[in-house]
Design a protein around this motif. Structure first.
Motif, PDB file in Angstrom:
ATOM      1  N   LEU A  55      57.603  80.827  74.667  1.00 26.90           N
ATOM      2  CA  LEU A  55      57.204  82.231  74.863  1.00 26.90           C
ATOM      3  C   LEU A  55      55.705  82.479  74.670  1.00 26.90           C
ATOM      4  CD1 LEU A  55      58.066  85.183  75.430  1.00 26.90           C
ATOM      5  CD2 LEU A  55      58.339  85.468  72.971  1.00 26.90           C
ATOM      6  N   ALA A  56      55.192  82.098  73.510  1.00 24.73           N
ATOM      7  CA  ALA A  56      53.778  82.383  73.224  1.00 24.73           C
ATOM      8  C   ALA A  56      52.864  81.648  74.206  1.00 24.73           C
ATOM      9  CB  ALA A  56      53.444  81.991  71.789  1.00 24.73           C
ATOM     10  N   LEU A  93      52.872  83.502  77.542  1.00 25.42           N
ATOM     11  CA  LEU A  93      52.091  84.729  77.500  1.00 25.42           C
ATOM     12  C   LEU A  93      50.598  84.419  77.528  1.00 25.42           C
ATOM     13  CD1 LEU A  93      54.221  86.714  74.891  1.00 25.42           C
ATOM     14  CD2 LEU A  93      54.021  87.174  77.338  1.00 25.42           C
ATOM     15  N   GLN A  94      50.232  83.354  76.836  1.00 25.11           N
ATOM     16  CA  GLN A  94      48.818  82.964  76.861  1.00 25.11           C
ATOM     17  C   GLN A  94      48.399  82.513  78.249  1.00 25.11           C
ATOM     18  OE1 GLN A  94      47.954  80.051  73.831  1.00 25.11           O
ATOM     19  NE2 GLN A  94      48.222  81.566  72.197  1.00 25.11           N
ATOM     20  N   LYS A 152      49.473  83.487  81.056  1.00 28.30           N
ATOM     21  CA  LYS A 152      49.334  84.625  81.974  1.00 28.30           C
ATOM     22  C   LYS A 152      47.920  85.190  81.963  1.00 28.30           C
ATOM     23  CE  LYS A 152      53.972  86.391  82.514  1.00 28.30           C
ATOM     24  NZ  LYS A 152      54.967  87.300  81.993  1.00 28.30           N
ATOM     25  N   LEU A 158      51.611  83.706  66.295  1.00 26.89           N
ATOM     26  CA  LEU A 158      51.664  82.905  67.526  1.00 26.89           C
ATOM     27  C   LEU A 158      50.649  83.417  68.548  1.00 26.89           C
ATOM     28  CD1 LEU A 158      55.536  82.531  67.851  1.00 26.89           C
ATOM     29  CD2 LEU A 158      53.916  80.701  67.347  1.00 26.89           C
ATOM     30  N   GLY A 159      49.843  84.384  68.135  1.00 32.44           N
ATOM     31  CA  GLY A 159      48.745  84.832  68.988  1.00 32.44           C
ATOM     32  C   GLY A 159      49.118  85.879  70.025  1.00 32.44           C
ATOM     33  N   MET A 160      50.262  86.532  69.864  1.00 32.97           N
ATOM     34  CA  MET A 160      50.637  87.574  70.836  1.00 32.97           C
ATOM     35  C   MET A 160      49.910  88.872  70.522  1.00 32.97           C
ATOM     36  SD  MET A 160      54.737  87.151  71.098  1.00 32.97           S
ATOM     37  CE  MET A 160      55.506  85.557  70.999  1.00 32.97           C
ATOM     38  N   GLU A 169      52.559  92.797  73.703  1.00 33.12           N
ATOM     39  CA  GLU A 169      53.442  91.655  73.992  1.00 33.12           C
ATOM     40  C   GLU A 169      54.547  91.566  72.944  1.00 33.12           C
ATOM     41  OE1 GLU A 169      50.259  88.656  76.214  1.00 33.12           O
ATOM     42  OE2 GLU A 169      50.665  88.416  74.095  1.00 33.12           O
ATOM     43  N   LYS A 194      58.152  91.922  74.407  1.00 35.80           N
ATOM     44  CA  LYS A 194      58.823  90.625  74.516  1.00 35.80           C
ATOM     45  C   LYS A 194      59.682  90.286  73.296  1.00 35.80           C
ATOM     46  CE  LYS A 194      57.117  89.483  78.483  1.00 35.80           C
ATOM     47  NZ  LYS A 194      57.952  89.201  79.646  1.00 35.80           N
TER      48      LYS A 194
END
Lengths: 259, 228
Positions: free
Chosen positions: A109-110, A113-114, A116, B131-133, B137, B141
Motif C-alpha cells: 500500500l504505502a 501510494l508513493q 503514484k 509509512l509516509g502516507m 491518503e 485508504k
C-alpha cells in the motif's frame, strides 16, 4: 560517522517531564536495545524519533540528515525534515496492520501510494506495480510468510501479523528500523518467531533500535544497550558491561527479572 | 362503491404519493450523507470557533422536532421577510421539506460518522504516518472503509427511521403517501369517509423498510471479510 544521532531530547506533557535530556548515537549495522521499567520514557523516546510525538527540545539526525530540530519552526523547512523521515521505519507493539487489506496489500500500500507521486507513473505504471509486488513478496518471503499473501490480518496469528508488519516496514527500505516492544502483545511461543526474525535481520547487518523487555534476547542480539530510568539514560554499554554493571539501579532492575 | 371497485383508484393514488415519499427519501440521503461528513469534520476540528458553531447547530437540530424545523424553513422566509422563496406549489413544498430533512439528518449522521472515525484505533493513523502516507491518503485508504464498516448498524437504523419520518412532510401539505391516503377520508375521486387507504399506506412502508434491511444486510456481509 554515526547513522543515528540523538542530542539532548526532552519531552514534557504539560507539567510532566517524560524525557529529561537524552543523547546517544548509533553506528550503521549495529543493534541497540533500550531497556528499562515501564514509564521510564522508552516508548516516548521512540515516538519522538519517529515523529509520532514532537519532542520539546533537541535534535535528531539520521544518516547525516536532520529529521528533528526544535529550533526549526519554518514550515517549508519542517516539510523537508519530514521527507528525511523516510529513512526510518517503526514496528509497533500492537502491529497496527490495516485490517481491510491482505498480507500482500498491507506491504504494498504505502509503496503504491508513493509511486503514484512519481512523474513517470502513468507511463510505466505496469512496470512500477510489478516491481512493488516483487519487493513486497521478497520481504514477506524473508519473514517466512510467502504462503500467506492473500490472507487478511484476522486470519493470521499474532506472531504472523507482527512479521507482516516487519515486512511492511522493511519494504520501504529504511536505513534504521525501530521496534517498540515488538513481542509484548505475544505469548512466549509466538515471541520466539519474532525474535528469530529480528536476529536474522541483525545478521544481515540491519541497523536496529529495539525497545524490549526480553533480557536474554537483548543480551544476545545487541551491540549496545541503553538503560533508561525516569527520563534519563542511567547506563549504557555492551551487553557484557551492562549485565555485569555495578550500578545500583541497574542491578536492582536485572534482579527483578531473575525472580 | 365496493372495496373491489375502490381498490384500483386508491392503489393508483397511493402509488403517486409513494413516489413523492421515495423522492424525498433519496434526495435527503444524497444531501445528508456528504453534508453529515463535512459537519462531522467540523465537530472534530481543532479550530475552536468552528467546533463551537457546529456543536450549537447539532444541539439545535437534534434538540427540536423535525416538524417544527420544517414549518420554520417553509413559512419563515414568507412571513418575516415577505419573500416566500419556496413558492406555493408542490415543487416548493418538496424542496422546503428536502432542505429541512437534509439539515436534520446531516446532523444525526455527523454524530454517527464521528463515532465511526474516532472508533478507528489511533494506531491505524500512526502506522500510515510512519509509512509516509499523507493525511488524506490515511483517511481514504486506511480509515474510511473501517469507519464504514463500523457505522453500518447505526446508519441502517437511522436510514430506516428516515423512511418513516418522510411522513412528517405531510405538515406542510407535501403530497406524499400519507397525504394521499388521508385524502380518501375527506373525499377524493368519489371515495369519501374511508380510513382503510390510510391504514394501507403502512404496507408500503413495511415493504420499503424490508428491502432496505436486506440491502444493509448484504452490505454488512460484503464487509465481513475483515474485522475491526
Amino acid at each position: 560517522m554515526a547513522i543515528l544521532e540523538v542530542k539532548d531530547i526532552t519531552k514534557s506533557f504539560g507539567k510532566a517531564k517524560i524525557l529529561k535530556g537524552i543523547s546517544f548515537s548509533l553506528e550503521e549495522g549495529n543493534v541497540l536495545s533500550i531497556i528499562g521499567s515501564s514509564g521510564s520514557g522508552k516508548t516516548t523516546l521512540l515516538r519522538c524519533i519517529n515523529g509520532l510525538d514532537t519532542a520539546t527540545t533537541g535534535k535528531i539526525t539520521v544518516n547525516g540528515q536532520t529529521v528533528f530540530d526544535s529550533d526549526i519552526t519554518d514550515k517549508n523547512q519542517l516539510k523537508e525534515l519530514n521527507k528525511n523521515k523516510q529513512n526510518i521505519g517503526l514496528v509497533f507493539q500492537q502491529f497496527n496492520l490495516f485490517p481491510q487489506y491482505t498480507t500482500l496489500e498491507n506491504v504494498t500500500l504505502a509503496m503504491k501510494l508513493q509511486a503514484k507521486r512519481r512523474d513517470d507513473y502513468k507511463k510505466k505504471r505496469k512496470e512500477i506495480l510489478d516491481e512493488i509486488d516483487k519487493t513486497a513478496k521478497y520481504f514477506l518471503d524473508k519473514v517466512g510468510l510467502s504462503d500467506k499473501l492473500d490472507l487478511y490480518p484476522c486470519q493470521l496469528s499474532g506472531g504472523q501479523q507482527q512479521r507482516v508488519s516487519i515486512a511492511r516496514a522493511l519494504a520501504l527500505r529504511p536505513k534504521i528500523l525501530f521496534f517498540d516492544e515488538p513481542t509484548s502483545a505475544l505469548d512466549p511461543e509466538l515471541t520466539g518467531e519474532i525474535l528469530k526474525t529480528i536476529r536474522q535481520l541483525a545478521e544481515d547487518n540491519m541497523t536496529m533500535v529495539i525497545v524490549t523487555h526480553e533480557m536474554n534476547f537483548a543480551k544476545d542480539v545487541s551491540d549496545q544497550i541503553i538503560f533508561m530510568d525516569n527520563g534519563i539514560i542511567c547506563g549504557r554499554g555492551t551487553p557484557d558491561e551492562f549485565f555485569n554493571s555495578d550500578n545500583e539501579r541497574i542491578r536492582q532492575f536485572l534482579q527483578s527479572y531473575q525472580k | 362503491m365496493s372495496l373491489v371497485e375502490q381498490f384500483p383508484i386508491v392503489f393508483q393514488s397511493l402509488n403517486i404519493g409513494f413516489l413523492q415519499t421515495v423522492k424525498l427519501f433519496l434526495v435527503t440521503l444524497m444531501g445528508a450523507l456528504p453534508l453529515g461528513l463535512i459537519i462531522s469534520f467540523g465537530s472534530m476540528s481543532k479550530f475552536k470557533p468552528i467546533k463551537s458553531i457546529i456543536k450549537v447547530l447539532v444541539w439545535i437540530v437534534r434538540g427540536s422536532p423535525l416538524m417544527i424545523q420544517m414549518l420554520i424553513i417553509y413559512y419563515f422566509p414568507g412571513l418575516v421577510f415577505h419573500n416566500p422563496i419556496w413558492g406555493g406549489g408542490e415543487d416548493g413544498r418538496f424542496w422546503a421539506a428536502a432542505v429541512s430533512f437534509i439539515i436534520n439528518y446531516a446532523c444525526y449522521f455527523s454524530e454517527i460518522y464521528r463515532g465511526g472515525i474516532e472508533g478507528v484505533p489511533i494506531g491505524q493513523q500512526e502506522a500510515g504516518y510512519v509509512l509516509g502516507m499523507t493525511k488524506s491518503e490515511i483517511f481514504f485508504k486506511v480509515t474510511l472503509l473501517q469507519m464504514v464498516k463500523r457505522i453500518i448498524p447505526p446508519m441502517s437504523n437511522e436510514i430506516i427511521t428516515l423512511v418513516k419520518d418522510t411522513s412528517l412532510a405531510r405538515i406542510i401539505a407535501l403530497q406524499e403517501i400519507i397525504w394521499a391516503g388521508q385524502a380518501f377520508l375527506k373525499g377524493s375521486q368519489g371515495i369519501a369517509g374511508q380510513i382503510w387507504p390510510l391504514f394501507f399506506t403502512g404496507v408500503y412502508y413495511l415493504v420499503f423498510c424490508g428491502v432496505l434491511t436486506i440491502l444493509f444486510g448484504k452490505l454488512e456481509k460484503k464487509l465481513s471479510y475483515f474485522k475491526v
